[in-house]
Design a protein around this motif. Structure first.
Motif, PDB file in Angstrom:
ATOM      1  N   THR A  11     -19.751  26.750  52.432  1.00 42.52           N
ATOM      2  CA  THR A  11     -20.856  26.768  51.461  1.00 42.52           C
ATOM      3  C   THR A  11     -21.037  25.392  50.824  1.00 42.52           C
ATOM      4  O   THR A  11     -20.097  24.818  50.270  1.00 42.52           O
ATOM      5  CB  THR A  11     -20.599  27.821  50.376  1.00 42.52           C
ATOM      6  OG1 THR A  11     -20.646  29.121  50.971  1.00 42.52           O
ATOM      7  CG2 THR A  11     -21.653  27.732  49.271  1.00 42.52           C
ATOM      8  N   GLY A  12     -22.243  24.869  50.887  1.00 40.69           N
ATOM      9  CA  GLY A  12     -22.566  23.591  50.275  1.00 40.69           C
ATOM     10  C   GLY A  12     -21.950  22.392  50.968  1.00 40.69           C
ATOM     11  O   GLY A  12     -21.930  21.296  50.389  1.00 40.69           O
ATOM     12  N   ARG A  13     -21.488  22.556  52.227  1.00 47.05           N
ATOM     13  CA  ARG A  13     -20.777  21.465  52.901  1.00 47.05           C
ATOM     14  C   ARG A  13     -21.386  21.168  54.278  1.00 47.05           C
ATOM     15  O   ARG A  13     -22.032  22.011  54.879  1.00 47.05           O
ATOM     16  CB  ARG A  13     -19.301  21.813  53.064  1.00 47.05           C
ATOM     17  CG  ARG A  13     -18.560  21.953  51.736  1.00 47.05           C
ATOM     18  CD  ARG A  13     -17.104  22.329  51.977  1.00 47.05           C
ATOM     19  NE  ARG A  13     -16.335  22.364  50.736  1.00 47.05           N
ATOM     20  CZ  ARG A  13     -16.226  23.425  49.950  1.00 47.05           C
ATOM     21  NH1 ARG A  13     -16.829  24.552  50.291  1.00 47.05           N
ATOM     22  NH2 ARG A  13     -15.525  23.366  48.841  1.00 47.05           N
ATOM     23  N   ILE A  14     -21.110  19.962  54.724  1.00 52.04           N
ATOM     24  CA  ILE A  14     -21.371  19.559  56.093  1.00 52.04           C
ATOM     25  C   ILE A  14     -20.030  19.443  56.800  1.00 52.04           C
ATOM     26  O   ILE A  14     -18.970  19.438  56.163  1.00 52.04           O
ATOM     27  CB  ILE A  14     -22.144  18.218  56.162  1.00 52.04           C
ATOM     28  CG1 ILE A  14     -21.327  17.092  55.494  1.00 52.04           C
ATOM     29  CG2 ILE A  14     -23.506  18.361  55.499  1.00 52.04           C
ATOM     30  CD1 ILE A  14     -21.971  15.711  55.598  1.00 52.04           C
ATOM     31  N   GLY A  22     -22.380  17.211  51.341  1.00 52.09           N
ATOM     32  CA  GLY A  22     -23.388  16.289  51.846  1.00 52.09           C
ATOM     33  C   GLY A  22     -24.042  15.552  50.701  1.00 52.09           C
ATOM     34  O   GLY A  22     -24.196  16.093  49.600  1.00 52.09           O
ATOM     35  N   GLU A  23     -24.435  14.320  50.951  1.00 54.82           N
ATOM     36  CA  GLU A  23     -24.995  13.495  49.875  1.00 54.82           C
ATOM     37  C   GLU A  23     -26.354  14.004  49.377  1.00 54.82           C
ATOM     38  O   GLU A  23     -26.754  13.683  48.264  1.00 54.82           O
ATOM     39  CB  GLU A  23     -25.144  12.049  50.346  1.00 54.82           C
ATOM     40  CG  GLU A  23     -23.846  11.263  50.358  1.00 54.82           C
ATOM     41  CD  GLU A  23     -24.094   9.771  50.544  1.00 54.82           C
ATOM     42  OE1 GLU A  23     -25.242   9.393  50.851  1.00 54.82           O
ATOM     43  OE2 GLU A  23     -23.134   9.002  50.384  1.00 54.82           O
ATOM     44  N   GLY A  42     -24.516  22.382  53.257  1.00 57.94           N
ATOM     45  CA  GLY A  42     -24.675  21.027  52.770  1.00 57.94           C
ATOM     46  C   GLY A  42     -25.832  20.329  53.465  1.00 57.94           C
ATOM     47  O   GLY A  42     -26.183  20.649  54.607  1.00 57.94           O
ATOM     48  N   ALA A  43     -26.443  19.371  52.768  1.00 60.20           N
ATOM     49  CA  ALA A  43     -27.547  18.587  53.328  1.00 60.20           C
ATOM     50  C   ALA A  43     -27.075  17.153  53.512  1.00 60.20           C
ATOM     51  O   ALA A  43     -26.670  16.487  52.555  1.00 60.20           O
ATOM     52  CB  ALA A  43     -28.764  18.635  52.399  1.00 60.20           C
ATOM     53  N   ALA A  44     -27.128  16.678  54.758  1.00 59.74           N
ATOM     54  CA  ALA A  44     -26.640  15.341  55.075  1.00 59.74           C
ATOM     55  C   ALA A  44     -27.705  14.290  54.783  1.00 59.74           C
ATOM     56  O   ALA A  44     -28.900  14.516  54.995  1.00 59.74           O
ATOM     57  CB  ALA A  44     -26.223  15.268  56.537  1.00 59.74           C
ATOM     58  N   SER A  45     -27.274  13.145  54.328  1.00 62.58           N
ATOM     59  CA  SER A  45     -28.145  11.991  54.138  1.00 62.58           C
ATOM     60  C   SER A  45     -28.037  11.073  55.350  1.00 62.58           C
ATOM     61  O   SER A  45     -27.179  11.259  56.228  1.00 62.58           O
ATOM     62  CB  SER A  45     -27.729  11.218  52.887  1.00 62.58           C
ATOM     63  OG  SER A  45     -26.442  10.633  53.089  1.00 62.58           O
ATOM     64  N   HIS A 207     -19.516  16.459  64.759  1.00 63.46           N
ATOM     65  CA  HIS A 207     -20.012  16.385  63.387  1.00 63.46           C
ATOM     66  C   HIS A 207     -21.282  17.216  63.318  1.00 63.46           C
ATOM     67  O   HIS A 207     -22.180  17.054  64.159  1.00 63.46           O
ATOM     68  CB  HIS A 207     -20.298  14.943  62.984  1.00 63.46           C
ATOM     69  CG  HIS A 207     -19.101  14.047  63.072  1.00 63.46           C
ATOM     70  ND1 HIS A 207     -18.396  13.628  61.962  1.00 63.46           N
ATOM     71  CD2 HIS A 207     -18.462  13.521  64.148  1.00 63.46           C
ATOM     72  CE1 HIS A 207     -17.383  12.867  62.349  1.00 63.46           C
ATOM     73  NE2 HIS A 207     -17.410  12.798  63.673  1.00 63.46           N
ATOM     74  N   VAL A 208     -21.371  18.108  62.343  1.00 66.42           N
ATOM     75  CA  VAL A 208     -22.534  18.981  62.201  1.00 66.42           C
ATOM     76  C   VAL A 208     -23.193  18.649  60.866  1.00 66.42           C
ATOM     77  O   VAL A 208     -22.617  18.891  59.798  1.00 66.42           O
ATOM     78  CB  VAL A 208     -22.136  20.465  62.277  1.00 66.42           C
ATOM     79  CG1 VAL A 208     -23.359  21.351  62.083  1.00 66.42           C
ATOM     80  CG2 VAL A 208     -21.479  20.758  63.624  1.00 66.42           C
ATOM     81  N   LEU A 209     -24.429  18.120  60.951  1.00 64.17           N
ATOM     82  CA  LEU A 209     -25.063  17.496  59.796  1.00 64.17           C
ATOM     83  C   LEU A 209     -26.477  18.043  59.602  1.00 64.17           C
ATOM     84  O   LEU A 209     -27.468  17.419  60.005  1.00 64.17           O
ATOM     85  CB  LEU A 209     -25.123  15.974  60.001  1.00 64.17           C
ATOM     86  CG  LEU A 209     -23.803  15.293  60.399  1.00 64.17           C
ATOM     87  CD1 LEU A 209     -24.047  13.847  60.779  1.00 64.17           C
ATOM     88  CD2 LEU A 209     -22.802  15.382  59.260  1.00 64.17           C
TER      89      LEU A 209
END
Length: 487
Positions: A11-14, A22-23, A42-45, A207-209
């Motif tokens: 939850t809330g992670r990449i 995630g940033e 999570g949402a990746a930058s 890596h899952v982003l």
């Protein structure tokens, strides 16, 4: 058996060297059938992507140096995990992507388990050949992993359309950076991360982003990603191809389609209408290979359209957790685009035989007859449950109509005369051709890809396509001693 997708882990992670924030904050996972929020990823930058690709490049060298059977063992364990956690994964596919249970099952087993098992075998495939040389030396070619593969995957079949690049790329010794569609970030992202985490894939190789356009652009721009595998719209694919070309990167594009299903005058119309209904209405038409144009011999076109409309009217549409055949459209924007295409086509002269209405995100299977060739339902990709029927007079016209599109993904021809069907297929540019079947077909062991606006050819499936997609070819020569040169 423990839950594979227990929410507290992700939850809330990449997923990048473990589960980290995630940033760009979080992305809600929304159930299209009800609007309920199922969780948050999570949402990746762009910065997250660049850090991930650098880590992936470091981890890849040791992975590539392992014996092939070690890589194959990880892929086999991943395949078994898809089988062991089938019900849990299918439930997420049903709820997050809107897939009915049958389509979710195909993705989990044929798309998940089978892709992993096929990739495990790929790890042991011959990877070079001995070459003739006119000089006194041993000459051969070999295939080496490209390094880091960037994968950008869509919402409509989120497991298989990500895994068919992820699994062979890993099996061949590469690391992978995956950006799943944010609308299906759990079933198309978290599922893969957890499967390979449990399968024992060394840290840093996958890596899952999940993220937006900035994250996708960073996957293409990162200097470590030497190959980009993208599945999605033609418009987005062209933009990715341009960005990759500026960096001299290889791209494998599986894009849109407007595939023709051709019904000849000798076809069994009951079977043809059943096949046509499946080809267009399965997964609410949200399949790149969907039968987008029904080209039917004029002598049977009216009867075929009537039978197709009967199928459409009988199909139950609703929450895919229930006993329905067709689930929801993924979101309101996609639904509104479908409805606009239908209404504009009727305005252009098409005759509505079934459907053409919706409730919430549930769009009724729709059949349009007497469709002008300029109508949007015929001329472009609908990506919804809409079947335009157009009559043709003879085989020459059928071939001309089928080939008269910018796309070239899949083709179906229904006829009692198989030789006639084969000859007709040779006249129509298409990456896939199915005689006496509809257009939606895919197997892990078969080459897959479209031509023209549908993509860059077969870049997924089968040994040859995957070796070409995810390795570089190197020429090697060996001499017993250095030659003496006249310098």
């Amino acid at each position: 058996m423990t839950d594979l997708l227990e929410t507290s882990r992700w939850t809330g992670r990449i997923f990048s060297g473990g589960w980290i924030p995630g940033e760009n904050g979080e992305i809600p996972s929304v159930e299209p059938a009800t609007g309920a929020v199922l969780g948050h990823v999570g949402a990746a930058s762009a910065a997250d992507v660049h850090r991930a690709t650098a880590r992936a490049a470091q981890a890849q060298r040791a992975w590539a140096a392992l014996p092939y059977q070690d890589r194959a063992a990880v892929l086999r364990r991943a395949g078994r995990l898809f089988e062991d956690h089938r019900e849990e994964i299918e439930t997420w596919l049903v709820r997050e992507s809107g897939a009915v249970r049958a389509f979710a099952g195909v993705q989990t087993i044929e798309g998940g388990a089978e892709e992993c098992h096929a990739a495990a075998a790929l790890a042991a495939a011959p990877y070079g050949e001995v070459l003739r040389s006119h000089q006194d030396r041993f000459s051969f070619s070999r295939r080496l992993p490209v390094g880091v593969v960037g994968v950008i995957s869509p919402f409509n079949a989120p497991v298989v359309l990500a895994l068919r690049a992820v699994a062979p790329a890993l099996a061949l010794g590469n690391a992978v950076v995956l950006k799943p569609d944010p609308r299906t970030a759990v079933c198309g992202g978290v599922v893969l991360a957890r499967i390979f985490e449990e399968a024992g894939l060394p840290e840093g190789l996958l890596h899952v982003l999940p993220g937006g356009a900035d994250a996708g652009a960073a996957v293409v721009e990162a200097p470590q990603t030497r190959v980009i595998a993208f599945t999605g719209s033609t418009r987005a694919g062209k933009a990715i191809a341009l960005a990759a070309a500026r960096r001299l990167k290889r791209v494998h594009l599986e894009l849109g389609g407007n595939s023709a299903l051709i019904v000849l005058d000798d076809a069994d119309l009951d079977l043809a209408a059943s096949a046509g209904a499946f080809g267009t209405f399965h997964h609410a038409g949200q399949i790149c290979m969907a039968s987008g144009r029904h080209l039917v011999h004029a002598s049977v076109a009216e009867r075929y359209a009537e039978l197709l409309a009967e199928h459409a009217d009988k199909l139950a549409v609703g929450d895919p957790r229930g006993p329905v055949a067709v689930g929801p459209i993924i979101d309101a924007g996609q639904r509104d685009g479908i409805h606009r295409i239908v209404t504009d086509s009727i305005g252009a002269g098409a005759r509505l035989l079934a459907g053409g209405t919706y409730e919430d995100l549930f769009y009724r299977p729709t059949v349009l007859a007497d469709v002008p060739l300029s109508a949007p339902a015929y001329a472009g990709e609908v990506f919804g449950p809409v079947a335009p029927v157009v009559a043709f007079a003879d085989l020459d016209e059928a071939a001309r109509l089928a080939a008269g599109t910018e796309y070239g993904l899949s083709l179906g021809i229904l006829t009692r005369d198989v030789a006639k069907g084969m000859a007709l297929a040779e006249r129509i540019p298409s990456g896939l051709a199915h005689i006496n079947d509809q257009t939606v077909n895919d197997e892990a062991t078969a080459p897959f890809g479209g031509v023209a606006e549908s993509g860059t050819g077969a870049r997924h499936g089968g040994t040859a396509a995957n070796l070409e997609a995810f390795t570089e070819q190197q020429w090697v020569t060996v001499r017993g001693r250095p030659p003496r040169y006249p310098f």
